[in-house]
Write a protein that holds these residues in place. Structure first.
Motif, PDB file in Angstrom:
ATOM      1  N   TRP A 186       0.890  -1.166   0.000  1.00  0.00           N
ATOM      2  CA  TRP A 186       0.000   0.000   0.000  1.00  0.00           C
ATOM      3  C   TRP A 186       0.925   1.212   0.000  1.00  0.00           C
ATOM      4  O   TRP A 186       2.145   1.053  -0.166  1.00  0.00           O
ATOM      5  CB  TRP A 186      -0.907  -0.096   1.229  1.00  0.00           C
ATOM      6  N   HIS A 209      -9.025   5.636   5.642  1.00  0.00           N
ATOM      7  CA  HIS A 209      -9.467   4.285   5.275  1.00  0.00           C
ATOM      8  C   HIS A 209      -8.430   3.213   5.584  1.00  0.00           C
ATOM      9  O   HIS A 209      -8.626   2.045   5.281  1.00  0.00           O
ATOM     10  CB  HIS A 209      -9.836   4.238   3.787  1.00  0.00           C
ATOM     11  N   THR A 210      -7.301   3.618   6.147  1.00  0.00           N
ATOM     12  CA  THR A 210      -6.244   2.648   6.472  1.00  0.00           C
ATOM     13  C   THR A 210      -6.282   2.375   7.973  1.00  0.00           C
ATOM     14  O   THR A 210      -5.982   3.271   8.765  1.00  0.00           O
ATOM     15  CB  THR A 210      -4.848   3.215   6.082  1.00  0.00           C
ATOM     16  N   PRO A 211      -6.711   1.164   8.396  1.00  0.00           N
ATOM     17  CA  PRO A 211      -6.826   0.895   9.827  1.00  0.00           C
ATOM     18  C   PRO A 211      -5.577   1.272  10.631  1.00  0.00           C
ATOM     19  O   PRO A 211      -5.697   1.829  11.721  1.00  0.00           O
ATOM     20  CB  PRO A 211      -7.113  -0.609   9.881  1.00  0.00           C
ATOM     21  N   ASP A 244      -0.720  -3.921   3.623  1.00  0.00           N
ATOM     22  CA  ASP A 244      -1.549  -2.732   3.356  1.00  0.00           C
ATOM     23  C   ASP A 244      -2.078  -2.019   4.599  1.00  0.00           C
ATOM     24  O   ASP A 244      -3.012  -1.222   4.484  1.00  0.00           O
ATOM     25  CB  ASP A 244      -2.718  -3.114   2.436  1.00  0.00           C
ATOM     26  N   GLY A 246      -4.025  -2.941   6.553  1.00  0.00           N
ATOM     27  CA  GLY A 246      -5.416  -3.359   6.770  1.00  0.00           C
ATOM     28  C   GLY A 246      -6.423  -2.710   5.836  1.00  0.00           C
ATOM     29  O   GLY A 246      -7.631  -2.939   5.955  1.00  0.00           O
ATOM     30  N   GLY A 248      -7.471  -3.191   2.863  1.00  0.00           N
ATOM     31  CA  GLY A 248      -8.346  -4.037   2.033  1.00  0.00           C
ATOM     32  C   GLY A 248      -9.429  -4.761   2.822  1.00  0.00           C
ATOM     33  O   GLY A 248     -10.219  -5.522   2.246  1.00  0.00           O
ATOM     34  N   LEU A 249      -9.502  -4.532   4.137  1.00  0.00           N
ATOM     35  CA  LEU A 249     -10.409  -5.322   4.979  1.00  0.00           C
ATOM     36  C   LEU A 249     -11.823  -4.787   5.020  1.00  0.00           C
ATOM     37  O   LEU A 249     -12.753  -5.500   5.362  1.00  0.00           O
ATOM     38  CB  LEU A 249      -9.863  -5.374   6.418  1.00  0.00           C
ATOM     39  N   SER A 250     -11.995  -3.511   4.694  1.00  0.00           N
ATOM     40  CA  SER A 250     -13.306  -2.901   4.892  1.00  0.00           C
ATOM     41  C   SER A 250     -13.689  -2.042   3.701  1.00  0.00           C
ATOM     42  O   SER A 250     -12.842  -1.362   3.113  1.00  0.00           O
ATOM     43  CB  SER A 250     -13.245  -2.037   6.157  1.00  0.00           C
TER      44      SER A 250
END
Ligand SMILES: NC(=O)c1ccc[n+]([C@@H]2O[C@H](COP(=O)([O-])OP(=O)(O)OC[C@H]3O[C@@H](n4cnc5c(N)ncnc54)[C@H](OP(=O)(O)O)[C@@H]3O)[C@@H](O)[C@H]2O)c1
Length: 252
Positions: A186, A209-211, A244, A246, A248-250
Motif C-alpha cells: 500500500w 481508510h487505512t486501519p 496494506d 489493513g 483491504g479489509l473494509s
C-alpha cells in the motif's frame, strides 16, 4: 535459520525506495547482492557506500525493460555467482492519468517495466535459479493489482498481470526448486510517491481508510520480502502477500 548467509541475490531497482531498503535488509541478513538501476551515478554511489560498510554488493547500470539491460544482469550473475538463490523483481514505475489521456508510448512503457521485464528476467535467470535447488523469486506488485486505488489503469493492469505471473511460475517451477511469491505494498514512503504523499487533500481519505492510519516505511516492505527470500518461508509459494495496513479489509 532467520538469516540469508551464503545466499546470492539480485534486486532490480535497488537504488531507491523499496528496492534500496530491500538491498540493505538482505545484506544485513548476510546475502551477497547484485542490484540494478538506470542512473549510473546513483548506482556507483550506493555501491561505494555499501562496500565501505564491508558488504558484498555489486551495482549494475541496467534498464530492465531492454534486452541489453537484462543481459547485463545475467552476465553479472554469471561473473559473480555460480547460482542464484533470490531474485527480487522490484523495479517499477507509474504515470498517473485518466485512461483517455495515455499515449500508446506511455502505456507500453508501464507494461514493459512493470509486467514484461519481471517475466523476461525470471526466464533469463531460470538456469541460475534452478542451480540453487532452493530459490525464491519475489515480485513487487501493488494493492492496485486487486483494488481500484486511483493509480491509473495501465499500472493496475500491469500489477494484476504480475500477480498472475507469480501464480503460474510458482506452479510451473515448483519442481525446479523455485518458489515464486508477490508482495503487494500500500502507500509507502519512497521517491515514487513523494509528490503524492505531500498532497494533504489526497492523503487524508487514504489515511482515514487505512486501519493502521499511516503509510508504510520502505523497510516494512523489505522485511516481508526478506522473509519470503528465507528458507523459513519454505512452504509458501504462489502467494500475493498484501502489506496494506489493513486497508483491504473494509469497504467503509
Ligand atoms: N511506493 C509505493 O507506495 C508503492 C506502492 C505499491 C507498489 N509499489 C511498487 O514497489 C516497487 C518499488 O517502488 P518504489 O516506490 O520504491 O519506487 P522508486 O522510489 O521510484 O524506486 C524505483 C527504483 O527502480 C529503479 N527503476 C525504475 N525503472 C527502472 C528500469 N526500467 N530498470 C531498472 N531500474 C528501474 C529506480 O532507479 P532508476 O530510476 O535509476 O532506474 C529506483 O531505484 C515498484 O514496483 C512499485 O510499483 C510501490
Amino acid at each position: 535459520m532467520w538469516n540469508l548467509e551464503n545466499k546470492t541475490a539480485v534486486v532490480t531497482g535497488g537504488t531507491k525506495g523499496i528496492g534500496r531498503a530491500t538491498v540493505l535488509e538482505l545484506l544485513a541478513l548476510g546475502a551477497k547482492i547484485i542490484f540494478s538501476a538506470r542512473n549510473a551515478s546513483e548506482v556507483a554511489k550506493f555501491e561505494s557506500e555499501l562496500k565501505k560498510n564491508g558488504h558484498q554488493a555489486f551495482g549494475i547500470v541496467s534498464d530492465v525493460s531492454t534486452r541489453k539491460g537484462r543481459e547485463a544482469i545475467v552476465s553479472e550473475v554469471q561473473k559473480r555467482f555460480t547460482q542464484l538463490d533470490i531474485l527480487v523483481n522490484n523495479a517499477g514505475i507509474n504515470i498517473r492519468k485518466k485512461a483517455h489521456d495515455y499515449s500508446e508510448e506511455e502505456y507500453q512503457k508501464i507494461i514493459s517495466i512493470n509486467q514484461t521485464a519481471p517475466f523476461l528476467l525470471s526466464r533469463d535467470l531460470f538456469s541460475f535459479l534452478k542451480a540453487s535447488e532452493n530459490a525464491s523469486i519475489i515480485n513487487v506488485a501493488s494493492v492496485a493489482a486487486t483494488l481500484d486505488v486511483g493509480t491509473g489503469s495501465p499500472y493496475a493492469m500491469s500489477k494484476a498481470a504480475l500477480v498472475m505471473q507469480t501464480k503460474n511460475l510458482a506452479v510451473e517451477w515448483a519442481k525446479d526448486g523455485i518458489r515464486v511469491n508477490a508482495v503487494s505494498p500500500w502507500f509507502t514512503k519512497t521517491p515514487l510517491t513523494d509528490g503524492l504523499l505531500q498532497q494533504k487533500e489526497r492523503m487524508e481519505p487514504v489515511l482515514d481508510h487505512t486501519p493502521l492510519a499511516r503509510v508504510a516505511e520502505a523497510s516494512e516492505m523489505a522485511n516481508v520480502i526478506a522473509f519470503l527470500a528465507m528458507d523459513k518461508s519454505s512452504y509458501v509459494t504462489g502467494q500475493n502477500v498484501i502489506v496494506d495496513g489493513g486497508v483491504g479489509l473494509s469497504a467503509l
